[in-house]
Design a protein around this motif. Structure first.
Motif, PDB file in Angstrom:
ATOM      1  N   VAL A 194       0.849  -1.191   0.000  1.00 28.50           N
ATOM      2  CA  VAL A 194       0.000   0.000   0.000  1.00 28.50           C
ATOM      3  C   VAL A 194       0.884   1.240   0.000  1.00 28.50           C
ATOM      4  N   ARG A 195       0.559   2.179  -0.884  1.00 29.04           N
ATOM      5  CA  ARG A 195       1.261   3.462  -0.917  1.00 29.04           C
ATOM      6  C   ARG A 195       0.212   4.567  -0.917  1.00 29.04           C
ATOM      7  N   LEU A 196       0.488   5.604  -0.145  1.00 31.72           N
ATOM      8  CA  LEU A 196      -0.434   6.728  -0.021  1.00 31.72           C
ATOM      9  C   LEU A 196      -0.049   7.848  -0.968  1.00 31.72           C
ATOM     10  N   PRO A 197      -0.988   8.754  -1.256  1.00 35.35           N
ATOM     11  CA  PRO A 197      -0.644   9.928  -2.069  1.00 35.35           C
ATOM     12  C   PRO A 197       0.433  10.766  -1.384  1.00 35.35           C
ATOM     13  N   TYR A 198       1.240  11.439  -2.172  1.00 32.61           N
ATOM     14  CA  TYR A 198       2.351  12.255  -1.684  1.00 32.61           C
ATOM     15  C   TYR A 198       1.870  13.251  -0.629  1.00 32.61           C
ATOM     16  N   GLY A 199       2.671  13.406   0.419  1.00 36.76           N
ATOM     17  CA  GLY A 199       2.348  14.331   1.492  1.00 36.76           C
ATOM     18  C   GLY A 199       1.732  13.663   2.702  1.00 36.76           C
ATOM     19  N   LEU A 200       1.254  12.422   2.527  1.00 33.43           N
ATOM     20  CA  LEU A 200       0.701  11.689   3.661  1.00 33.43           C
ATOM     21  C   LEU A 200       1.800  10.837   4.286  1.00 33.43           C
ATOM     22  N   ASP A 201       1.576  10.373   5.498  1.00 36.95           N
ATOM     23  CA  ASP A 201       2.590   9.644   6.252  1.00 36.95           C
ATOM     24  C   ASP A 201       2.772   8.234   5.695  1.00 36.95           C
ATOM     25  N   SER A 202       3.798   8.066   4.858  1.00 34.05           N
ATOM     26  CA  SER A 202       4.092   6.780   4.239  1.00 34.05           C
ATOM     27  C   SER A 202       5.556   6.790   3.811  1.00 34.05           C
ATOM     28  N   ALA A 203       6.245   5.658   3.945  1.00 31.62           N
ATOM     29  CA  ALA A 203       7.665   5.578   3.559  1.00 31.62           C
ATOM     30  C   ALA A 203       7.845   5.756   2.058  1.00 31.62           C
ATOM     31  N   GLU A 204       6.889   5.261   1.288  1.00 36.17           N
ATOM     32  CA  GLU A 204       6.893   5.429  -0.162  1.00 36.17           C
ATOM     33  C   GLU A 204       5.556   6.031  -0.549  1.00 36.17           C
ATOM     34  N   THR A 205       5.580   7.090  -1.332  1.00 37.58           N
ATOM     35  CA  THR A 205       4.331   7.757  -1.696  1.00 37.58           C
ATOM     36  C   THR A 205       4.192   7.888  -3.202  1.00 37.58           C
ATOM     37  N   VAL A 206       2.958   8.060  -3.643  1.00 37.27           N
ATOM     38  CA  VAL A 206       2.650   8.248  -5.061  1.00 37.27           C
ATOM     39  C   VAL A 206       2.607   9.743  -5.337  1.00 37.27           C
ATOM     40  N   THR A 207       3.505  10.194  -6.222  1.00 37.58           N
ATOM     41  CA  THR A 207       3.538  11.615  -6.568  1.00 37.58           C
ATOM     42  C   THR A 207       2.573  11.949  -7.695  1.00 37.58           C
ATOM     43  N   HIS A 208       2.458  11.038  -8.656  1.00 38.46           N
ATOM     44  CA  HIS A 208       1.608  11.246  -9.831  1.00 38.46           C
ATOM     45  C   HIS A 208       0.995   9.909 -10.239  1.00 38.46           C
ATOM     46  N   TRP A 209      -0.105   9.971 -10.965  1.00 39.26           N
ATOM     47  CA  TRP A 209      -0.714   8.768 -11.504  1.00 39.26           C
ATOM     48  C   TRP A 209      -1.235   9.068 -12.907  1.00 39.26           C
ATOM     49  N   ALA A 210      -1.376   8.002 -13.690  1.00 40.25           N
ATOM     50  CA  ALA A 210      -1.908   8.130 -15.052  1.00 40.25           C
ATOM     51  C   ALA A 210      -2.765   6.909 -15.359  1.00 40.25           C
ATOM     52  N   GLU A 211      -3.806   7.126 -16.134  1.00 36.52           N
ATOM     53  CA  GLU A 211      -4.601   5.986 -16.590  1.00 36.52           C
ATOM     54  C   GLU A 211      -3.717   5.101 -17.446  1.00 36.52           C
ATOM     55  N   LEU A 212      -3.933   3.795 -17.365  1.00 41.14           N
ATOM     56  CA  LEU A 212      -3.194   2.882 -18.238  1.00 41.14           C
ATOM     57  C   LEU A 212      -3.674   3.068 -19.669  1.00 41.14           C
ATOM     58  N   PRO A 213      -2.791   2.844 -20.641  1.00 41.57           N
ATOM     59  CA  PRO A 213      -3.226   2.992 -22.026  1.00 41.57           C
ATOM     60  C   PRO A 213      -4.218   1.897 -22.401  1.00 41.57           C
ATOM     61  N   THR A 214      -4.930   2.113 -23.482  1.00 43.10           N
ATOM     62  CA  THR A 214      -5.837   1.092 -23.979  1.00 43.10           C
ATOM     63  C   THR A 214      -5.019  -0.036 -24.601  1.00 43.10           C
ATOM     64  N   LEU A 215      -5.652  -1.171 -24.784  1.00 42.24           N
ATOM     65  CA  LEU A 215      -4.973  -2.315 -25.385  1.00 42.24           C
ATOM     66  C   LEU A 215      -4.621  -2.018 -26.839  1.00 42.24           C
ATOM     67  N   PRO A 216      -3.557  -2.625 -27.359  1.00 41.89           N
ATOM     68  CA  PRO A 216      -3.156  -2.377 -28.749  1.00 41.89           C
ATOM     69  C   PRO A 216      -4.169  -2.939 -29.741  1.00 41.89           C
ATOM     70  N   GLY A 217      -4.075  -2.464 -30.968  1.00 42.51           N
ATOM     71  CA  GLY A 217      -4.927  -2.974 -32.033  1.00 42.51           C
ATOM     72  C   GLY A 217      -6.177  -2.158 -32.257  1.00 42.51           C
ATOM     73  N   GLY A 218      -6.154  -0.887 -31.860  1.00 41.65           N
ATOM     74  CA  GLY A 218      -7.300  -0.029 -32.121  1.00 41.65           C
ATOM     75  C   GLY A 218      -8.430  -0.190 -31.125  1.00 41.65           C
ATOM     76  N   LEU A 219      -8.188  -0.915 -30.051  1.00 44.29           N
ATOM     77  CA  LEU A 219      -9.227  -1.081 -29.048  1.00 44.29           C
ATOM     78  C   LEU A 219      -9.387   0.205 -28.239  1.00 44.29           C
ATOM     79  N   THR A 220     -10.563   0.384 -27.684  1.00 48.02           N
ATOM     80  CA  THR A 220     -10.805   1.551 -26.831  1.00 48.02           C
ATOM     81  C   THR A 220     -11.005   1.103 -25.395  1.00 48.02           C
ATOM     82  N   THR A 221     -10.501  -0.073 -25.087  1.00 44.89           N
ATOM     83  CA  THR A 221     -10.683  -0.641 -23.752  1.00 44.89           C
ATOM     84  C   THR A 221      -9.336  -1.021 -23.143  1.00 44.89           C
ATOM     85  N   ARG A 222      -9.332  -1.182 -21.857  1.00 46.16           N
ATOM     86  CA  ARG A 222      -8.115  -1.555 -21.133  1.00 46.16           C
ATOM     87  C   ARG A 222      -8.167  -2.998 -20.646  1.00 46.16           C
ATOM     88  N   ARG A 223      -9.283  -3.692 -20.916  1.00 43.97           N
ATOM     89  CA  ARG A 223      -9.426  -5.061 -20.420  1.00 43.97           C
ATOM     90  C   ARG A 223     -10.369  -5.846 -21.326  1.00 43.97           C
TER      91      ARG A 223
END
Length: 128
Positions: free
Chosen positions: A79-108
């Motif tokens: 478990v990692r918390l957003p940056y600035g919260l009490d955690s040894a390792e924190t998440v500074t930024h996040w991004a949506e995962l790309p869609t699957l290859p082959g012209g799909l508009t889905t991630r799963r």
């Protein structure tokens, strides 16, 4: 070879969080343990900033029963918390995962749709 590019838009974890259950790429910062005996080539005790696949959730119970709110969880259950919260390792930024290859508009794709989706991705022509 088919050129399969993806555009990533990073979001500052201090200003916005993804919807609960969303799989994301998470930029994590922290410091490698000084007493690590993992034998890796990383410099012990050094700061790091790296990207890991994770998912965000508004409520998570750790293996020890600890309740975590608004956190990012990796495939090992770390478990990692957003940056600035009490955690040894924190998440500074996040991004949506790309869609699957082959012209799909889905991630799963699940179940019977997988073979056809893979075939379409592997047989895609450049520019499609």
């Amino acid at each position: 070879m088919v050129k399969l590019d993806a555009v990533v838009t990073w979001v500052d974890a201090r200003s916005a969080l993804p919807p609960s259950g969303t799989p994301v790429a998470a930029a994590i910062t922290g410091r490698y343990p000084v007493d690590s005996d993992a034998g890796s080539d990383t410099a012990l005790g050094e700061e790091f900033w790296l990207v890991r696949p994770m998912y965000f959730t508004t409520l998570h119970f750790g293996e020890d029963g600890t309740e975590h709110r608004d956190c990012f969880v990796d495939s090992d259950g770390v478990v990692r918390l957003p940056y600035g919260l009490d955690s040894a390792e924190t998440v500074t930024h996040w991004a949506e995962l790309p869609t699957l290859p082959g012209g799909l508009t889905t991630r799963r794709v699940l179940g019977e749709g997988v073979p056809a989706a893979l075939h379409n991705a592997w047989s895609a022509r450049p520019g499609t």
